[in-house]
Design a protein around this motif. Structure first.
Motif, PDB file in Angstrom:
ATOM      1  N   ALA A  31      -5.309  11.118  10.776  1.00 33.89           N
ATOM      2  CA  ALA A  31      -6.066  11.115   9.524  1.00 33.89           C
ATOM      3  C   ALA A  31      -7.400  10.393   9.674  1.00 33.89           C
ATOM      4  N   MET A  32      -7.426   9.410  10.562  1.00 33.49           N
ATOM      5  CA  MET A  32      -8.659   8.637  10.768  1.00 33.49           C
ATOM      6  C   MET A  32      -9.557   9.263  11.835  1.00 33.49           C
ATOM      7  N   GLY A  33      -9.236  10.487  12.273  1.00 31.64           N
ATOM      8  CA  GLY A  33     -10.083  11.169  13.244  1.00 31.64           C
ATOM      9  C   GLY A  33      -9.677  10.902  14.673  1.00 31.64           C
ATOM     10  N   ASP A  34      -8.365  10.854  14.912  1.00 28.37           N
ATOM     11  CA  ASP A  34      -7.822  10.604  16.253  1.00 28.37           C
ATOM     12  C   ASP A  34      -8.236   9.240  16.812  1.00 28.37           C
ATOM     13  N   VAL A  35      -8.192   8.247  15.943  1.00 25.89           N
ATOM     14  CA  VAL A  35      -8.468   6.863  16.345  1.00 25.89           C
ATOM     15  C   VAL A  35      -7.191   6.298  16.962  1.00 25.89           C
ATOM     16  N   PRO A  36      -7.245   5.757  18.188  1.00 24.32           N
ATOM     17  CA  PRO A  36      -6.032   5.181  18.794  1.00 24.32           C
ATOM     18  C   PRO A  36      -5.501   4.007  17.967  1.00 24.32           C
ATOM     19  N   TRP A  37      -4.174   3.814  18.014  1.00 24.06           N
ATOM     20  CA  TRP A  37      -3.543   2.785  17.187  1.00 24.06           C
ATOM     21  C   TRP A  37      -4.173   1.413  17.404  1.00 24.06           C
ATOM     22  N   ARG A  38      -4.495   1.077  18.629  1.00 23.23           N
ATOM     23  CA  ARG A  38      -5.099  -0.223  18.931  1.00 23.23           C
ATOM     24  C   ARG A  38      -6.393  -0.411  18.124  1.00 23.23           C
ATOM     25  N   ALA A  39      -7.179   0.655  18.020  1.00 19.35           N
ATOM     26  CA  ALA A  39      -8.429   0.607  17.242  1.00 19.35           C
ATOM     27  C   ALA A  39      -8.129   0.533  15.738  1.00 19.35           C
ATOM     28  N   VAL A  40      -7.046   1.189  15.303  1.00 23.50           N
ATOM     29  CA  VAL A  40      -6.647   1.091  13.895  1.00 23.50           C
ATOM     30  C   VAL A  40      -6.334  -0.370  13.565  1.00 23.50           C
ATOM     31  N   GLU A  41      -5.570  -1.035  14.444  1.00 27.46           N
ATOM     32  CA  GLU A  41      -5.244  -2.444  14.220  1.00 27.46           C
ATOM     33  C   GLU A  41      -6.503  -3.312  14.184  1.00 27.46           C
ATOM     34  N   ASP A  42      -7.443  -3.044  15.095  1.00 28.32           N
ATOM     35  CA  ASP A  42      -8.703  -3.797  15.101  1.00 28.32           C
ATOM     36  C   ASP A  42      -9.469  -3.587  13.806  1.00 28.32           C
ATOM     37  N   ARG A  43      -9.467  -2.359  13.328  1.00 29.12           N
ATOM     38  CA  ARG A  43     -10.170  -2.061  12.080  1.00 29.12           C
ATOM     39  C   ARG A  43      -9.476  -2.718  10.889  1.00 29.12           C
ATOM     40  N   LEU A  44      -8.149  -2.800  10.935  1.00 27.84           N
ATOM     41  CA  LEU A  44      -7.432  -3.501   9.866  1.00 27.84           C
ATOM     42  C   LEU A  44      -7.822  -4.968   9.835  1.00 27.84           C
ATOM     43  N   ARG A  45      -7.895  -5.593  11.019  1.00 28.57           N
ATOM     44  CA  ARG A  45      -8.309  -7.003  11.073  1.00 28.57           C
ATOM     45  C   ARG A  45      -9.712  -7.194  10.497  1.00 28.57           C
ATOM     46  N   GLY A  46     -10.540  -6.171  10.625  1.00 29.20           N
ATOM     47  CA  GLY A  46     -11.902  -6.221  10.091  1.00 29.20           C
ATOM     48  C   GLY A  46     -12.004  -5.781   8.638  1.00 29.20           C
ATOM     49  N   GLN A  47     -10.853  -5.581   7.975  1.00 28.34           N
ATOM     50  CA  GLN A  47     -10.792  -5.195   6.560  1.00 28.34           C
ATOM     51  C   GLN A  47     -11.441  -3.829   6.314  1.00 28.34           C
TER      52      GLN A  47
END
Length: 145
Positions: A31-47
């Protein structure tokens, strides 16, 4: 990570990435454009609003299977959505810092990270508990003193 969503009535819905299935995590990545999970977690930390919305969307799809990500919105997201780290994530950070601190015989790396961990923690008491579990409870006393 715990994603909190404050609803119109003031109640707070909390969902954890720890509760996601592998299929749900893959759906978030897609849904986020094939963003790897590790990057999803990083983006979550960045709000990141898209990452927080995606996690909330994945949980909502459990009861609303037809809910499309493109149609799922969170009005007023800046005041309604937050992402905070959980105890296991705090312990992971402290374990890594501990290994570095032991290699250098110092606590400064851990001490420098504490304000950041406290800000990101869902429950700030988890930071102190994780320090105690590492045998670094003296850093809690140093902070309070």
């Amino acid at each position: 990570m715990i994603i909190s969503y404050r609803q119109d009535d003031g109640s707070v819905e909390r969902v954890s990435t720890e509760d996601l299935s592998a299929i749900e995590a893959a759906a978030i990545e897609e849904a986020m454009g094939d963003v790897p999970w590790r990057a999803v977690e990083d983006r979550l930390r960045g709000q990141d609003p898209t990452a927080m919305r995606a996690v909330l969307w994945a949980h909502r799809r459990r009861t609303e299977p037809g809910l499309a990500f493109s149609a799922f919105d969170v009005p007023g997201w800046r005041r309604r959505l937050t992402a905070r780290i959980e105890r296991a994530e705090i312990e992971d950070v402290l374990d890594n810092l501990m290994a570095d601190a032991l290699a250098n015989s110092e606590d400064s790396a851990i001490d420098a990270m504490l304000p950041h961990l406290r800000k990101l923690a869902h429950d700030q008491a988890d930071v102190d508990a994780a320090l105690d579990a590492l045998g670094k409870g003296h850093l809690v006393a140093a902070r309070a003193g």
